[in-house]
Motif scaffolding. Structure first.
Motif, PDB file in Angstrom:
ATOM      1  N   SER A 294       0.826  -1.208   0.000  1.00 42.85           N
ATOM      2  CA  SER A 294       0.000   0.000   0.000  1.00 42.85           C
ATOM      3  C   SER A 294       0.860   1.258   0.000  1.00 42.85           C
ATOM      4  CB  SER A 294      -0.929   0.010   1.217  1.00 42.85           C
ATOM      5  OG  SER A 294      -1.823  -1.081   1.175  1.00 42.85           O
ATOM      6  N   THR A 296       3.788   1.691  -1.514  1.00 46.15           N
ATOM      7  CA  THR A 296       4.209   1.957  -2.890  1.00 46.15           C
ATOM      8  C   THR A 296       3.031   2.420  -3.742  1.00 46.15           C
ATOM      9  OG1 THR A 296       3.883  -0.355  -3.561  1.00 46.15           O
ATOM     10  CG2 THR A 296       6.053   0.257  -2.728  1.00 46.15           C
ATOM     11  N   PHE A 297       1.832   1.941  -3.424  1.00 46.45           N
ATOM     12  CA  PHE A 297       0.643   2.317  -4.190  1.00 46.45           C
ATOM     13  C   PHE A 297       0.297   3.795  -4.026  1.00 46.45           C
ATOM     14  CE2 PHE A 297      -4.058   2.587  -4.573  1.00 46.45           C
ATOM     15  CZ  PHE A 297      -4.172   2.202  -5.902  1.00 46.45           C
ATOM     16  N   MET A 338       5.963   1.986 -10.777  1.00 50.82           N
ATOM     17  CA  MET A 338       5.605   0.689 -10.208  1.00 50.82           C
ATOM     18  C   MET A 338       6.481  -0.437 -10.752  1.00 50.82           C
ATOM     19  SD  MET A 338       3.474   1.213  -7.868  1.00 50.82           S
ATOM     20  CE  MET A 338       2.128   0.142  -7.372  1.00 50.82           C
ATOM     21  N   GLN A 382       2.722  -5.177  -8.982  1.00 50.23           N
ATOM     22  CA  GLN A 382       2.888  -3.741  -8.830  1.00 50.23           C
ATOM     23  C   GLN A 382       2.572  -2.964 -10.110  1.00 50.23           C
ATOM     24  OE1 GLN A 382       4.488  -1.711  -5.822  1.00 50.23           O
ATOM     25  NE2 GLN A 382       2.986  -3.239  -5.298  1.00 50.23           N
ATOM     26  N   ASP A 385      -1.125  -2.797 -10.769  1.00 52.94           N
ATOM     27  CA  ASP A 385      -1.790  -1.935  -9.800  1.00 52.94           C
ATOM     28  C   ASP A 385      -1.607  -0.462 -10.156  1.00 52.94           C
ATOM     29  OD1 ASP A 385      -3.446  -1.801  -7.640  1.00 52.94           O
ATOM     30  OD2 ASP A 385      -1.879  -2.010  -6.130  1.00 52.94           O
ATOM     31  N   GLY A 386      -0.398  -0.093 -10.589  1.00 56.53           N
ATOM     32  CA  GLY A 386      -0.136   1.287 -10.964  1.00 56.53           C
ATOM     33  C   GLY A 386      -0.921   1.712 -12.192  1.00 56.53           C
ATOM     34  N   ALA A 389      -4.690   2.118 -11.411  1.00 59.31           N
ATOM     35  CA  ALA A 389      -4.963   3.282 -10.562  1.00 59.31           C
ATOM     36  C   ALA A 389      -4.958   4.574 -11.374  1.00 59.31           C
ATOM     37  CB  ALA A 389      -3.932   3.368  -9.436  1.00 59.31           C
TER      38      ALA A 389
END
Length: 469
Positions: A294, A296-297, A338, A382, A385-386, A389
């Motif tokens: 979280s 890094t997010f 990411m 990762q 996720d990047g 987002a």
């Protein structure tokens, strides 16, 4: 000069300033997100050194808290694209942005009471979900202390969205760092006791976070009241007046955002509950891995907020090609960061896991080993996720929120979680199987979000122009 060279100069002239503008807007938002995340991270660092049970209880309670926070948080986030597009339109933006902010405050207030009623019964809810009675009781006490800061945090988010639309994110950054600085001594004092206050453990961590949310909201109110430019908006004038049309727009934009967040938060909350079926060590390891992933997010999340503001501003001004360019720049920046963080998580997984544990605690070695393996899996998703987002943030700048919510629901709940549960239980892979399933769901959501942005930004912004009406 040749055509190719002329094209390169034109490309640099168009994309270079937008990259610099996006970075200038994104880095304070990234640091603001990191500072806000540091509130819960501080709780985890302090409670992990109290006991594994305290960390596990705060994780269970915190996951339920953030899952139920989604409606109010999503409504608060609607202020960002609304203010950005209002400012982009120009004429009458002072009054319009004031109405946007006021409507978001009203929406958050309306969502708060039912959320509070649900959170008050955290212990009973966790008990129904099969958690150990002692962990459920401690988690319930933690949430009852934490819940009072929820509307204050959402109010802070509303004001942060307004400042991002004004391209002035530094104030939120300064206030957030002050909140984190305050949280450290408050956690130490209230968790361990002193100066006439008994040691409150997990409850003390919840009280500290609520007090910090109060301080941060009050800090932004003070900044806006004292700033000569921002004072012109009179954001807090006649707050009792409601604007039905603006409230409807907040709901139309914010509720799908809330739905997307609820789907993502709830899937990880359910994963934490499923970890409880494997014992406190699995829950604690999951908590460590989620905290680090979280952290890094927070970077692509900040870039996504910058993309929302830039895409919204350009869309409101009718500059459809510039809006598409702003979105692609944000996606590229998020993916690049990411990809780098994925390598770091894989290489440093063991060392990172031990940051949250005291070697002398019972079960610490086993918890660290399991958390390190989870971090390797986290490193693999990762990049996905990047991308998802920032693509979602760019779509939010177009006020396109309903379809992204449906895409998130499909990826997380139809594919990711069922696959994870199948791998964890009948598949025999345990907690790691659950994480592999969640990673698969994230990859799918990223692909779907990116395809949605490609479609809406294709052909020189023609689709964007249709969305402008």
């Amino acid at each position: 000069m040749g055509t190719a060279a002329t094209g390169r100069i034109t490309l640099r002239a168009e994309w270079g300033p937008e990259i610099r503008t996006t970075l200038a807007l994104a880095w304070p938002l990234v640091l603001t997100n990191l500072s806000q995340f540091a509130l819960s991270l501080t709780d985890a660092l302090f409670l992990g050194r109290v006991s594994t049970e305290a960390l596990a209880a705060a994780t269970l309670g915190g996951n339920l808290f953030f899952a139920t926070l989604a409606p109010a948080f999503g409504l608060a986030l609607a202020a960002g694209p609304m203010c950005a597009q209002t400012r982009g339109r120009g004429r009458g933006h002072l009054r319009g942005m004031r109405r946007d902010v006021r409507a978001a405050f009203w929406a958050v207030a309306a969502a708060t009471v039912p959320i509070w009623l649900l959170l008050w019964h955290t212990q009973a809810l966790l008990g129904l979900l099969g958690q150990e009675p002692a962990l459920a009781a401690l988690a319930g006490q933690y949430v009852r202390a934490l819940m009072w800061g929820m509307p204050l945090f959402c109010g802070f988010v509303v004001l942060r969205g307004f400042l991002a639309a004004e391209q002035r994110p530094l104030s939120a950054l300064v206030v957030s760092f002050a909140g984190v600085a305050l949280n450290v001594p408050l956690n130490y004092w209230l968790i361990h006791g002193g100066l006439g206050v008994p040691a409150l453990g997990a409850v003390g961590a919840g009280i500290a976070s609520s007090l910090c949310n109060l301080a941060m909201f009050a800090g932004l109110v003070g900044v806006i009241a004292r700033d000569r430019h921002l004072r012109r908006y009179h954001l807090f004038g006649r707050l009792w007046r409601y604007d039905l049309a603006r409230l409807r727009e907040v709901a139309q934009i914010g509720l799908p955002i809330a739905g997307s967040m609820a789907l993502e938060i709830a899937v990880f909350a359910f994963a934490a509950i499923a970890m409880g079926w494997f014992g406190a060590i699995a829950v604690a390891a999951h908590a460590i891995a989620v905290q680090i992933a979280s952290a890094t997010f927070m970077v692509p999340m900040g870039i996504a907020q910058a993309a929302t503001a830039r895409v919204g501003l350009m869309t409101g001004a009718g500059r459809v090609t510039a809006a598409a360019r702003a979105g692609w720049i944000g996606i590229a920046l998020g993916a690049g960061f990411m990809a780098a963080s994925a390598g770091a998580l894989v290489l440093l997984s063991g060392s990172l896991a031990w940051l949250f544990l005291a070697p002398g605690n019972a079960g610490a070695a086993e918890t660290a080993a399991l958390a390190a393996t989870m971090l390797v899996v986290a490193g693999l998703f990762q990049l996905a996720d990047g991308v998802q987002a920032v693509a979602s943030g760019a779509l939010r700048g177009l006020k396109d929120t309903t379809v992204p919510m449906l895409l998130a629901g499909f990826g997380y709940w139809v594919i990711g979680l069922p696959l994870g549960l199948a791998l964890a239980l009948p598949g025999g892979f345990g907690p790691i199987g659950l994480w592999v399933g969640l990673a698969t769901g994230l990859f799918l959501v990223a692909g779907l979000m990116l395809a949605r942005w490609v479609r809406l930004s294709a052909s020189g912004g023609l689709t964007l122009r249709r969305r402008l009406g």
